[in-house]
Design a protein around this motif. Structure first.
Motif, short mmCIF file in Angstrom:
data_model
loop_
_atom_site.label_atom_id
_atom_site.label_comp_id
_atom_site.label_asym_id
_atom_site.label_seq_id
_atom_site.Cartn_x
_atom_site.Cartn_y
_atom_site.Cartn_z
N GLY A 1 0.79 -1.22 0.00
CA GLY A 1 0.00 0.00 0.00
C GLY A 1 0.82 1.28 0.00
N LYS A 2 2.15 1.16 -0.06
CA LYS A 2 3.00 2.35 -0.08
C LYS A 2 2.93 3.01 -1.46
CE LYS A 2 7.80 3.87 0.42
NZ LYS A 2 9.20 3.42 0.65
N ARG A 3 2.83 4.34 -1.46
CA ARG A 3 2.76 5.08 -2.73
C ARG A 3 4.13 5.10 -3.38
NH1 ARG A 3 -1.98 9.08 -2.94
NH2 ARG A 3 -3.07 8.74 -0.97
N LEU A 4 4.16 4.66 -4.62
CA LEU A 4 5.38 4.72 -5.42
C LEU A 4 5.35 5.90 -6.37
CD1 LEU A 4 5.60 0.93 -6.36
CD2 LEU A 4 6.73 2.11 -4.46
N HIS A 5 4.13 6.40 -6.68
CA HIS A 5 3.98 7.52 -7.62
C HIS A 5 2.63 8.15 -7.39
CE1 HIS A 5 4.74 9.73 -11.40
NE2 HIS A 5 3.44 9.61 -11.58
N ASP A 6 2.56 9.46 -7.48
CA ASP A 6 1.30 10.19 -7.32
C ASP A 6 1.46 11.53 -8.01
OD1 ASP A 6 -1.06 11.39 -6.67
OD2 ASP A 6 -0.92 11.01 -4.51
N ALA A 7 1.08 11.60 -9.28
CA ALA A 7 1.25 12.84 -10.04
C ALA A 7 0.43 12.77 -11.32
CB ALA A 7 2.72 13.07 -10.36
N ALA A 8 0.21 13.94 -11.88
CA ALA A 8 -0.46 14.02 -13.18
C ALA A 8 0.56 13.75 -14.28
CB ALA A 8 -1.09 15.39 -13.36
N LEU A 9 0.08 13.29 -15.44
CA LEU A 9 0.96 13.09 -16.59
C LEU A 9 0.17 13.38 -17.86
CD1 LEU A 9 1.39 9.39 -17.64
CD2 LEU A 9 -0.24 10.04 -15.88
N PRO A 10 0.85 13.87 -18.89
CA PRO A 10 0.15 14.22 -20.13
C PRO A 10 -0.35 12.98 -20.86
CG PRO A 10 2.52 14.41 -20.42
CD PRO A 10 2.29 14.15 -18.97
N ASN A 11 -1.40 13.17 -21.62
CA ASN A 11 -1.98 12.08 -22.40
C ASN A 11 -1.20 11.92 -23.70
OD1 ASN A 11 -3.66 10.06 -23.32
ND2 ASN A 11 -5.25 11.46 -24.05
N THR A 12 0.06 11.52 -23.56
CA THR A 12 0.94 11.30 -24.71
C THR A 12 1.64 9.96 -24.55
OG1 THR A 12 2.85 12.36 -23.65
CG2 THR A 12 1.37 13.78 -24.94
N GLU A 13 2.05 9.37 -25.67
CA GLU A 13 2.75 8.09 -25.61
C GLU A 13 4.06 8.23 -24.85
OE1 GLU A 13 4.77 4.74 -28.57
OE2 GLU A 13 3.49 6.31 -29.41
N ALA A 14 4.80 9.33 -25.10
CA ALA A 14 6.10 9.51 -24.44
C ALA A 14 5.95 9.59 -22.92
CB ALA A 14 6.78 10.77 -24.97
N GLY A 15 4.95 10.35 -22.45
CA GLY A 15 4.74 10.48 -21.02
C GLY A 15 4.33 9.17 -20.37
N LEU A 16 3.49 8.41 -21.04
CA LEU A 16 3.05 7.13 -20.50
C LEU A 16 4.19 6.11 -20.47
CD1 LEU A 16 -0.39 7.04 -22.33
CD2 LEU A 16 -0.10 7.01 -19.85
N ARG A 17 4.98 6.07 -21.53
CA ARG A 17 6.11 5.14 -21.56
C ARG A 17 7.12 5.47 -20.46
NH1 ARG A 17 6.95 1.62 -25.69
NH2 ARG A 17 5.57 1.75 -27.51
N LYS A 18 7.36 6.75 -20.24
CA LYS A 18 8.30 7.15 -19.19
C LYS A 18 7.82 6.68 -17.83
CE LYS A 18 10.58 11.27 -17.30
NZ LYS A 18 10.69 12.76 -17.40
N LEU A 19 6.52 6.80 -17.58
CA LEU A 19 5.96 6.35 -16.30
C LEU A 19 6.08 4.84 -16.16
CD1 LEU A 19 4.35 6.82 -13.68
CD2 LEU A 19 2.26 6.62 -15.06
N PHE A 20 5.74 4.11 -17.20
CA PHE A 20 5.81 2.64 -17.13
C PHE A 20 7.25 2.17 -16.91
CE2 PHE A 20 1.76 2.67 -19.79
CZ PHE A 20 0.95 2.41 -18.70
N ASP A 21 8.20 2.81 -17.60
CA ASP A 21 9.61 2.42 -17.44
C ASP A 21 10.08 2.69 -16.01
OD1 ASP A 21 9.65 1.67 -20.06
OD2 ASP A 21 10.60 3.51 -20.80
N LYS A 22 9.64 3.80 -15.44
CA LYS A 22 10.03 4.13 -14.07
C LYS A 22 9.48 3.12 -13.06
CE LYS A 22 8.89 7.49 -10.44
NZ LYS A 22 8.13 8.72 -10.12
#
Length: 401
Positions: free
Chosen positions: A27-48
């Motif tokens: 239940g520990k938060r690893l990420h909590d932020a907004a991100l743009p609706n773009t492929e680059a932004g989503l891929r960066k989040l998934f890789d992280k």
């Protein structure tokens, strides 16, 4: 759902931005932020997040504004699921606070994925046929809405200026012969001016058997009203345009139906669905889209409950007892099952079951819902085993109920 996930990612999707909350199994938060609706932004989040383990990404809308996150998650090799909106709203009441924010919604989605995996629904894995089908069926739904709107507008105008004529043309307003008459002659004044022979000439190619009878009914209606209602002149110019628009919309629906049928032919379960009495091309497409993978429904009861066809038991002490129709469920799927049950009344087995329910005292709609629920049992078995509908012999009709 697999329990070996290291990251539970909740995505509250939006048109321009999403809000992402990622939790680990504790239940520990690893990420909590907004991100743009773009492929680059989503891929960066998934890789992280991939550094923490296998990711289960959960969205609140798998189509429309959620289509890109779903596609990117699949391209990155991550699992994707969907939390229905009604379930999310109910789960949100279990969390502290009453605020309605993207961040809170994303947390609710992630926490549901972590603690209540049974609430999640599968997102069909990359079925391109279903994705294309969803686009076409959505467009067909839009066209159907426009057809209904313009049909009602035509009937409303006729009712306002000439009620007897509406009683003749209104029920047949979508018939090609009626649309030709309205588009070429207009309202009551134009129809009377054209004369019987001209109207027969217009109607007969589109309605060989009823053309002459229709024209006689039109003139009987015209003779029933001699007064001219204010607004008739304007209606004479509006009706031809509305009739042309309605004819174009119906033509577009026919073209879309051909495309839908071609796509259905490419799906392995299409022939199974269409083999069932009362299930046509549009209904089969809607059922495929709403049900998706039938393995997500262990029994026909689960599928009926999802469609809102399973009765809800209400008991409290000795005063409240009984079963009541559910108020929830998938409205689109419920409508498809209901309409297919109505269309199946020409089938002897379906009619026998319907007649038995009517004999038990149920009204028309209640009997149809019972028939739809019964057909869900059959449909679930057909989809699960990929077996076409088996017509029972006439001598087994007594066993239909």
């Amino acid at each position: 759902m697999d329990n070996a996930y290291g990251v539970f990612l909740g995505l509250d999707v939006g048109k321009t931005d999403h809000h992402a909350v990622a939790l680990n199994p504790e239940g520990k938060r690893l990420h909590d932020a907004a991100l743009p609706n773009t492929e680059a932004g989503l891929r960066k989040l998934f890789d992280k997040l991939a550094r923490h383990g296998q990711i289960l990404a959960v969205v609140d809308q798998p189509a429309s504004i959620g289509a890109l996150p779903v596609a990117v998650a699949r391209a990155c090799g991550h699992q994707i699921a969907y939390l229905p909106g009604l379930v999310m709203r109910r789960l949100a009441d279990l969390h502290p606070g009453t605020a309605k924010t993207d961040a809170r919604d994303a947390y609710v989605i992630a926490d549901a994925a972590r603690t209540l995996p049974h609430t999640l629904r599968r997102v069909d894995a990359g079925d391109d046929t279903l994705a294309e089908l969803e686009m076409l069926v959505g467009y067909d739904d839009d066209l159907a809405g426009e057809v209904t709107r313009i049909s009602n507008r035509i009937r409303g105008l006729l009712t306002q200026i000439h009620p007897p004529l509406e009683r003749v043309l209104g029920p047949k307003v979508q018939h090609a012969a009626v649309l030709d008459l309205l588009s070429r002659c207009g309202g009551p004044t134009g129809l009377r001016k054209a004369g019987r022979s001209k109207l027969v000439e217009i109607a007969k190619p589109r309605a060989p058997r009823m053309g002459v009878r229709l024209v006689e009914q039109i003139f009987t209606a015209l003779d029933a009203q001699t007064v001219v209602v204010p607004g008739t002149t304007a209606a004479e110019t509006i009706l031809p345009k509305l009739a042309e628009n309605l004819r174009d919309l119906l033509k577009q629906r026919d073209q879309v139906a051909v495309q839908v049928e071609e796509m259905l032919d490419a799906h392995p379960l299409s022939s199974v669905l269409i083999s069932m009495p009362g299930v046509g091309v549009r209904t089969a497409a809607r059922i495929l889209l709403e049900v998706g993978d039938v393995a997500a429904f262990p029994t026909s009861g689960h599928l009926a409950a999802y469609a809102g066809l399973a009765p809800v038991t209400r008991r409290s002490g000795t005063s409240i007892r009984g079963e009541h129709p559910p108020k929830g469920g998938n409205k689109q799927l419920k409508r498809a099952f209901f309409l297919s049950a109505f269309a199946a009344l020409s089938d002897p087995l379906s009619r026998a079951y319907y007649d038995r329910k009517r004999a038990e005292g149920k009204k028309h709609n209640a009997a149809l819902i019972c028939l739809a629920r019964r057909r869900v049992d059959v449909l679930h078995a057909m989809l699960r085993t990929s077996t076409p509908y088996q017509h029972k012999p006439v001598e087994n009709l007594a066993l239909a109920a």
